[in-house]
Design an enzyme around this catalytic site. Structure first.
Site, PDB file in Angstrom:
ATOM      1  N   HIS A 197       0.698  -1.231   0.044  1.00 23.10           N
ATOM      2  CA  HIS A 197      -0.043   0.021   0.041  1.00 23.10           C
ATOM      3  C   HIS A 197       0.872   1.219  -0.071  1.00 23.10           C
ATOM      4  O   HIS A 197       0.286   2.341  -0.317  1.00 23.10           O
ATOM      5  CB  HIS A 197      -0.973  -0.010   1.157  1.00 23.10           C
ATOM      6  CG  HIS A 197      -0.529   0.268   2.636  1.00 23.10           C
ATOM      7  ND1 HIS A 197      -0.074  -0.834   3.741  1.00 23.10           N
ATOM      8  CD2 HIS A 197      -0.418   1.497   3.190  1.00 23.10           C
ATOM      9  CE1 HIS A 197       0.297  -0.146   4.604  1.00 23.10           C
ATOM     10  NE2 HIS A 197       0.256   1.351   4.483  1.00 23.10           N
TER      11      HIS A 197
ATOM     12  N   ASP B  76       1.238  -7.648   2.313  1.00 23.94           N
ATOM     13  CA  ASP B  76       1.399  -6.320   1.963  1.00 23.94           C
ATOM     14  C   ASP B  76       2.780  -5.711   1.809  1.00 23.94           C
ATOM     15  O   ASP B  76       3.445  -5.348   2.669  1.00 23.94           O
ATOM     16  CB  ASP B  76       0.544  -5.406   3.176  1.00 23.94           C
ATOM     17  CG  ASP B  76       0.358  -3.978   2.797  1.00 23.94           C
ATOM     18  OD1 ASP B  76       0.798  -3.547   1.757  1.00 23.94           O
ATOM     19  OD2 ASP B  76      -0.379  -3.487   3.442  1.00 23.94           O
TER      20      ASP B  76
ATOM     21  N   SER C  52       4.330   1.988   8.401  1.00 23.55           N
ATOM     22  CA  SER C  52       4.054   1.233   7.340  1.00 23.55           C
ATOM     23  C   SER C  52       5.509   0.505   6.461  1.00 23.55           C
ATOM     24  O   SER C  52       5.985   1.764   6.205  1.00 23.55           O
ATOM     25  CB  SER C  52       3.124   1.820   6.500  1.00 23.55           C
ATOM     26  OG  SER C  52       1.726   1.337   6.741  1.00 23.55           O
TER      27      SER C  52
HETATM   28  N1  ARG Z   1      -4.642   0.539   7.723  1.00 24.36           N
HETATM   29  C1  ARG Z   1      -3.432   0.802   6.981  1.00 24.36           C
HETATM   30  C2  ARG Z   1      -2.804   2.087   6.919  1.00 24.36           C
HETATM   31  O1  ARG Z   1      -3.335   2.872   7.666  1.00 24.36           O
HETATM   32  C3  ARG Z   1      -3.348   0.007   5.558  1.00 24.36           C
HETATM   33  C4  ARG Z   1      -4.301   1.001   4.616  1.00 24.36           C
HETATM   34  C5  ARG Z   1      -4.203   0.587   3.078  1.00 24.36           C
HETATM   35  N2  ARG Z   1      -5.033  -0.410   3.073  1.00 24.36           N
HETATM   36  C6  ARG Z   1      -6.330  -0.390   2.644  1.00 24.36           C
HETATM   37  N3  ARG Z   1      -7.082  -1.504   2.522  1.00 24.36           N
HETATM   38  N4  ARG Z   1      -6.910   0.754   2.572  1.00 24.36           N
HETATM   39  O2  ARG Z   1      -2.233   2.375   6.345  1.00 24.36           O
HETATM   40  N1  GLU Z   2      -1.114   1.406   7.636  1.00 27.79           N
HETATM   41  C1  GLU Z   2      -0.554   2.322   8.309  1.00 27.79           C
HETATM   42  C2  GLU Z   2       0.614   3.028   7.599  1.00 27.79           C
HETATM   43  O1  GLU Z   2       0.403   3.487   6.230  1.00 27.79           O
HETATM   44  C3  GLU Z   2       0.269   1.794   9.544  1.00 27.79           C
HETATM   45  C4  GLU Z   2      -0.934   1.414  10.469  1.00 27.79           C
HETATM   46  C5  GLU Z   2      -1.072   2.366  11.703  1.00 27.79           C
HETATM   47  O2  GLU Z   2      -1.630   3.367  11.546  1.00 27.79           O
HETATM   48  O3  GLU Z   2      -0.485   1.786  12.689  1.00 27.79           O
HETATM   49  O4  GLU Z   2       1.433   3.786   8.061  1.00 27.79           O
END
Ligand code: ARG
Ligand code: GLU
Length: 732
Positions: free
Chosen positions: A83, A219, A665
């Site tokens: 991502h 991921d 991330s």
């Molecule tokens: N929750 C993760 C973050 O905050 C992954 C976000 C991307 N993935 C998604 N399914 N939208 O970045």
């Molecule tokens: N998916 C998040 C990022 O893009 C990390 C998840 C979080 O917020 O801890 O950094």
């Protein structure tokens, strides 16, 4: 007795960093070393950060301005999340070569794809520059003067620090300006895409599983940094060579067990650990519900459209990913804050702070003043939240903003430029207008209606003032706006001169946007907002300073600010709610359980199923051997027969108690020996309040097991040559 116990446990939460809470400054990690070693770490703080020799720090990079990556070969190859690489994978995807859907693997160096604009930043060293930055600031200095002096000093210090080098320097405030650190960075700009799994691996589970455990997302994506002949940053050239990092991570194939020590080394973006009860209340109970409601409306319509056809799925995919990401996180955050009684906890701490500050005039007034500043900030903050989540929700209003800008342009040449840009945008916009306008109209009407009902769109005045008539009014605006009439809009733009501005402002959509904008961005209101915000920042500086004096034995960690940090904890499951226990790891079996060819998020690649059916996991799987014994009585003789069963499984993800946030991330998750065991990519939903309050019972970071990542590269994609570049270590 019970009361006292409650009090103590709350005190423990608000007072000091809890076990596993904290994002620590690498340069000061010596203070945590004993604690980390007690928790199982077998390396030293200096192995992690040292300015005199290559150390783990040199293997970490800031990926653009929002993710982390880590070198895994001596040839500049690095890993980050899928991502994080998403927009670069998309950028190079076409219908014929859809890398996003099908994956991409460079089978040789010349197939690696340059990614203009992408940067990979290495921290060269950091330095405490508090004294130099505050040089000239005294107890009598006014806030305005302080800001000027600080800015001037920062400019001078950073310029001097990198004089005659190719480095870049940046100074960031810590603890709201009680401390300043300088970061000397080396920024690489020739970064190339090397590999990415197909979406149904890299984004398996999609937004349905996002922020959730158990998780099965692969991921990750891979890039390579190129440098000039001198191994220094250079802009793209085909003559550039793979960068030779001072250090790259060794990879452990040993995996993890529950209880194992782990640490995360990366770039967390923002946390607000020390804010007051007013701030927590505002975020969790006032702003989050507004944002969630308004995004629920948008997601309902986008999701409906996405289920209509693959073309519509593609069209809305990345928009929905980002809307849904916040939408889901805020729900978890608000629930978590309320479960923890976060506001009450903070209030309780504040009354103890006041008690302590009774005879300290410099601290005693801080909290009442901050409370008063929040009273000034809150109503405007709420209004701006409505503005950004409702007025900016529909394409119609976003487009209206651009047309309002054009209408206000009085320079003929600039107007021509703006008109051309709008025409170009329209060519795209009207391509699938018939389908799209159904979605956009519903979003426009429903979000604005929601805002009107809450009392924040007074300009939507109808004679009868009831909901049905406002809805009609909005529908009329949508249907009658020139912006939604392709032909008329084209001929209007074709003959546009600055004199047409007046007419444009009368368009119902442009006029509505103008009213909304003028109300939200009233200069006096904005000035009040800015003042309140600045007051809060200044008061926080004193408040946090007092907090530290009040608790001299506590090792405070500074809020995340997109600087390199170390978080440490251990692998551990958790109990999200009554009757449920979550194990700390997931496997390929779970992917097969989730498989559903009819649901986009849960489609499994045939090749992956094949490998699963054969349990063909290479050296990356886990083999468990169990021995059964049967005893046979034969007269006075007993014979024991042994049969051994081996079963193979493929680990996919695990959770641990490391304190992380957005920006982490792609961060490496390392074991007690400092070897790579996985890639951080998310947090569990029940723990997302950790940006404000950390709860060791619920806060878990989610990691992609490095063995699944290697298995996908090697066995699934057949790109074993990339694994060959890496250093794999196994104790078995
Ligand atoms: N929750 C993760 C973050 O905050 C992954 C976000 C991307 N993935 C998604 N399914 N939208 O970045
Ligand atoms: N998916 C998040 C990022 O893009 C990390 C998840 C979080 O917020 O801890 O950094």
């Amino acid at each position: 007795m019970k009361k006292i116990f409650m009090f103590l446990s709350l005190a423990a939460l608000t007072f000091s960093a809890l076990a596993d809470e904290g994002m620590w400054i690498p340069m000061l990690l010596g203070r945590n070393e004993a604690d980390m070693q007690k928790a199982g770490m077998r390396i030293t703080a200096k192995d992690i950060y040292d300015i005199n020799k290559a150390c783990l720090k040199d293997a970490i990079l800031l990926f653009n301005q929002g993710c982390t990556g880590e070198y895994v070969s001596g040839e500049g190859l690095f890993l980050t999340n899928h991502h994080c690489g998403y927009s670069y994978i998309t950028m190079h995807s076409t219908v014929e070569h859809d890398y996003l859907t099908n994956g991409f693997w460079a089978m040789s160096r010349d197939q690696e794809i340059p990614c203009p604009g992408l940067t990979a930043t290495r921290l060269v060293r950091m330095e405490d520059v508090t004294a130099q930055v505050l040089d000239g600031v005294g107890p009598e200095t006014s806030e305005g003067e302080r800001a000027t002096i600080v800015e001037r000093n920062i400019k001078r210090i950073t310029e001097r620090a990198v004089e005659g080098t190719h480095y870049k320097a940046i100074i960031k405030p810590f603890y709201y300006g009680n401390q300043y650190f300088m970061y000397i960075n080396e920024v690489f700009t020739d970064v190339r895409l090397v590999g990415a799994p197909p979406s149904n691996i890299g984004k398996f589970g999609g937004d349905t599983d996002n922020w959730m455990w158990p998780r099965h997302t692969g991921d990750f994506s891979m890039f390579r940094v190129y440098a000039g002949a001198d191994n220094k940053p250079a802009s793209y050239s085909k003559d550039n060579r793979p960068y030779k990092p001072l250090k790259f991570l060794e990879i452990s194939l040993d995996g993890v067990n529950e209880g194992d020590f782990t640490f995360v080394f990366g770039y967390p973006g923002t946390t607000q650990r020390y804010v007051t009860s007013d701030a927590v209340e505002l975020a969790a109970n006032i702003e989050n519900p507004i944002r969630i409601d308004l995004r629920t409306i948008r997601l309902k319509h986008y999701n409906h459209a996405m289920n209509q056809s693959p073309a519509q799925r593609l069209k809305y995919a990345s928009k929905v990913a980002s809307i849904a990401n916040g939408w889901k996180k805020w729900q978890g955050e608000t629930q978590g804050i309320n479960r923890l009684k976060g506001v009450e906890q903070k209030r309780e701490f504040e009354s103890r702070y006041q008690e302590w500050a009774k005879d300290k005039p410099q601290y005693y007034n801080v909290l009442p003043q901050m409370h008063e500043a929040y009273d000034r900030l809150r109503p405007i903050e709420v209004e701006l939240t409505y503005y950004s989540e409702a007025v900016r929700a529909s394409d119609l209003m976003q487009r209206a903003q651009a047309y309002r800008q054009l209408a206000q342009e009085d320079d003929e040449v600039s107007a021509v430029g703006a008109v051309n840009k709008l025409k170009e945008a329209n060519d795209k916009y009207f391509k699938d207008f018939e389908q799209h306008t159904v979605v956009d109209r519903a979003i426009f009407v429903e979000t604005m209606l929601y805002m009107w009902q809450a009392g924040y769109a007074p300009y939507l005045n109808t004679k009868t003032g009831d909901r049905a008539s406002v809805q009609k009014q909005l529908e009329k605006i949508y249907d009658e706006s020139l912006l939604n009439n392709e032909k008329k809009l084209r001929s209007f733009l074709d003959s546009y001169t600055v004199k047409s501005g007046k007419k444009l402002m009368k368009d119902p959509a442009v006029a509505l946007f103008d009213q909304a904008y003028t109300l939200a961005y009233d200069p006096q209101k904005l000035a009040t907002y800015r003042r309140a915000y600045a007051d809060i920042q200044r008061l926080m500086r004193t408040y946090v300073k007092g907090m530290m004096e009040m608790q001299p034995d506590v090792n405070f960690f500074p809020d995340a600010n997109l600087t390199l940090r170390v978080a440490y904890g251990h692998v551990e499951g958790f109990r999200p709610r009554d009757g449920v226990y979550y194990k700390p790891y997931s496997t390929l079996e779970g992917i097969m359980q989730k498989e559903n060819p009819d649901i986009y998020d849960y489609v499994v690649e045939p090749k992956l199923k094949e490998l699963y059916a054969l349990r063909d996991y290479g050296r990356y799987g886990i083999t468990t051997t169990t021995v059964d014994s049967t005893v046979i009585e034969n007269g006075n003789e007993t014979i024991t027969n042994y049969t051994t069963h081996t079963s193979k499984t493929m680990p996919v993800g695990f959770i641990a108690t490391n304190h992380t946030t957005g920006g982490n991330s792609g961060s490496p998750v390392l074991n007690a020996d400092g070897r790579l065991i996985g890639l951080n990519f998310d947090r569990v939903w029940e723990g997302t309040m950790s940006d404000l309050l950390f709860d060791p019972d619920y806060c878990r970071n989610i990691t992609l097991d490095i063995r699944y990542c290697l298995f996908i590269i090697d066995k699934f994609a057949g790109a074993g040559h990339l694994v060959d570049e890496m250093t794999l270590v196994s104790s078995k």
